[in-house]
Design an enzyme around this catalytic site. Structure first.
Site, PDB file in Angstrom:
ATOM      1  N   HIS A  53      43.595  82.661  70.388  1.00 44.32           N
ATOM      2  CA  HIS A  53      42.598  83.260  71.283  1.00 44.32           C
ATOM      3  C   HIS A  53      41.956  82.190  72.169  1.00 44.32           C
ATOM      4  O   HIS A  53      41.810  82.378  73.386  1.00 44.32           O
ATOM      5  CB  HIS A  53      41.528  83.969  70.436  1.00 44.32           C
ATOM      6  CG  HIS A  53      40.405  84.555  71.217  1.00 44.32           C
ATOM      7  ND1 HIS A  53      40.386  85.877  71.618  1.00 44.32           N
ATOM      8  CD2 HIS A  53      39.241  84.015  71.680  1.00 44.32           C
ATOM      9  CE1 HIS A  53      39.273  86.114  72.285  1.00 44.32           C
ATOM     10  NE2 HIS A  53      38.558  84.992  72.332  1.00 44.32           N
ATOM     11  N   GLU A  54      41.579  81.051  71.579  1.00 45.60           N
ATOM     12  CA  GLU A  54      40.934  79.991  72.349  1.00 45.60           C
ATOM     13  C   GLU A  54      41.921  79.322  73.322  1.00 45.60           C
ATOM     14  O   GLU A  54      41.539  78.942  74.436  1.00 45.60           O
ATOM     15  CB  GLU A  54      40.331  78.943  71.411  1.00 45.60           C
ATOM     16  CG  GLU A  54      39.251  79.485  70.482  1.00 45.60           C
ATOM     17  CD  GLU A  54      38.097  80.147  71.218  1.00 45.60           C
ATOM     18  OE1 GLU A  54      37.826  79.770  72.374  1.00 45.60           O
ATOM     19  OE2 GLU A  54      37.484  81.067  70.652  1.00 45.60           O
ATOM     20  N   HIS A  57      41.955  81.354  76.340  1.00 45.69           N
ATOM     21  CA  HIS A  57      40.803  81.078  77.212  1.00 45.69           C
ATOM     22  C   HIS A  57      41.096  79.881  78.120  1.00 45.69           C
ATOM     23  O   HIS A  57      40.749  79.874  79.302  1.00 45.69           O
ATOM     24  CB  HIS A  57      39.557  80.778  76.369  1.00 45.69           C
ATOM     25  CG  HIS A  57      38.835  81.993  75.883  1.00 45.69           C
ATOM     26  ND1 HIS A  57      38.503  83.049  76.702  1.00 45.69           N
ATOM     27  CD2 HIS A  57      38.351  82.317  74.654  1.00 45.69           C
ATOM     28  CE1 HIS A  57      37.856  83.972  76.007  1.00 45.69           C
ATOM     29  NE2 HIS A  57      37.759  83.558  74.756  1.00 45.69           N
ATOM     30  N   ASP A 122      42.501  88.099  73.772  1.00 43.17           N
ATOM     31  CA  ASP A 122      43.096  88.764  72.608  1.00 43.17           C
ATOM     32  C   ASP A 122      44.551  89.121  72.890  1.00 43.17           C
ATOM     33  O   ASP A 122      45.439  88.878  72.059  1.00 43.17           O
ATOM     34  CB  ASP A 122      42.328  90.045  72.267  1.00 43.17           C
ATOM     35  CG  ASP A 122      40.965  89.771  71.652  1.00 43.17           C
ATOM     36  OD1 ASP A 122      40.711  88.620  71.264  1.00 43.17           O
ATOM     37  OD2 ASP A 122      40.152  90.714  71.568  1.00 43.17           O
TER      38      ASP A 122
END
Length: 395
Positions: A53-54, A57, A122
């Site tokens: 998830h990170e 980002h 996600d």
């Protein structure tokens, strides 16, 4: 902490010593992971879901895009707020309501953009997980646990403050996971992950007497060998933290009798010996493992620690220099090299190592100062041209 190239520039992971459940991504491809994530991610798939998830980002430039979005909205929002203030200045009853509406609209736009970013992270993170061989169901499973934690706590986990979680987000993650082709395995969590979880759990146990009792109970109640090994490993660490080093060695030796080449056990045994002020014994114990794994970073760090404990700083520096070749981007390593060079009495090398450290943490002004100090020392010593050239400041 080494960079991992993923077609989006370098990505760096930083471990943060905090029990708070959190992870975050910052500009420059740095992903921070709190120790508390290990405590709450019960499987490796769940842990991987947060990292994926990170990474999403970072790859989607969410931070930069949020700044751009804020700049784009600034003038229209300021104009709306100014008009509302002027309306309020006329004495209209609608003025205060207009000001509140303008502020509410601004907050709503920020939240909407944040929710879009989270949904995108996600979606891309699930694909990243599968490509790396992890079960995408791990994301929804972790979301469920976080939701339960927020329900039964007056303050939600820190992770949820920056990553809002809703029932629809959980259901969307689970729905997407079921549609992604993945060969499910009974338990894809590796023993090494569970050992690291046990290590972090023991680290955060404030009362070591209670920790020893808890881990002893787990050893006795374990139903499988792997489960017992993980509990016994935590018990060995708890004994060592409680200065019961002989008992700690007994437990770690039991584990080594089952898996004599597992790096985690070998390094931990050396650490226990160093804590027991038997650093020379630790040094000699590490010789055989290092013959088999000469470039293994944890083993090399354990050897360096054993040498530092014996105040053999010159040989410790030689080991640390080898580690710096393996991990030149590790700023913590350069900090340790500077400290050890100081103990060894080589002040020029102290400044050179500090320059590396400051450059890696982005403090270029301090890095230039350290290089200047090193240059003065080397010039006074009449050092050769090649060394002086390597220290020359960039234009």
């Amino acid at each position: 902490d080494q960079p991992r190239s993923r077609g989006l520039g370098d990505v760096y992971k930083r471990q943060i010593d905090s029990q708070a459940l959190n992870a975050f991504a910052t500009p420059g491809g740095v992903i921070g992971v709190n120790g508390g994530l290990f405590l709450n991610a019960e499987t490796e798939d769940e842990f991987a879901s947060v990292i994926a998830h990170e990474i999403a980002h970072v790859s989607q430039r969410h931070f930069a895009r949020s700044v751009e979005d804020a700049q784009r909205r600034r003038i229209p929002e300021l104009a709306t707020l100014l008009a509302s203030i002027i309306l309020m200045g006329t004495g209209s009853d609608a003025g205060p309501a207009a000001v509140m509406a303008a502020q509410g609209r601004s907050i709503e736009n920020q939240l909407r953009f944040s929710r879009q970013n989270e949904a995108e992270a996600d979606r891309i993170g699930l694909r990243t997980m599968v490509n790396a061989g992890y079960d995408p169901e791990g994301m929804a499973n972790l979301f469920d646990r976080l939701m339960d934690l927020s329900r039964f706590s007056s303050r939600p986990p820190e992770f949820l403050l920056s990553h809002p979680l809703t029932e629809s987000r959980i259901s969307d993650a689970r729905s997407r996971a079921t549609r992604i082709p993945f060969r499910n395995t009974p338990d894809s969590t590796t023993k090494e992950y569970n050992l690291m979880r046990a290590r972090i759990e023991e680290h955060y146990k404030a009362n070591k007497t209670d920790a020893i009792a808890e881990f002893s109970r787990r050893v006795n109640q374990a139903e499988a060998q792997a489960e017992e090994d993980v509990a016994r490993y935590a018990l060995a660490l708890a004994y060592s933290s409680d200065n019961q080093h002989e008992k700690a060695l007994e437990e770690i030796d039991t584990l080594l009798a089952r898996q004599s080449n597992r790096i985690t056990y070998l390094v931990s045994r050396a650490e226990i010996l160093i804590d027991a002020r038997r650093a020379d014994e630790a040094y000699h114990f590490l010789q055989r493992p290092l013959l088999v794994n000469p470039d293994n970073y944890p083993l090399l760090m354990a050897r360096a620690d054993s040498l530092i404990a014996q105040r053999n700083y010159t040989e410790a520096v030689a080991v640390l220099d080898k580690m710096a070749q393996l991990r030149p981007e590790d700023h913590n390593l350069w900090y340790l090299i500077a400290e050890t060079q100081g103990q060894a009495g080589d002040i020029s090398k102290v400044h050179q190592a500090r320059a590396e450290y400051f450059m890696l943490v982005g403090d270029y002004r301090s890095a230039r100062e350290q290089i200047r100090y090193a240059l003065r020392i080397e010039e006074d010593k009449g050092s050769n041209f090649c060394l002086l050239y390597t220290l020359t400041l960039p234009t």
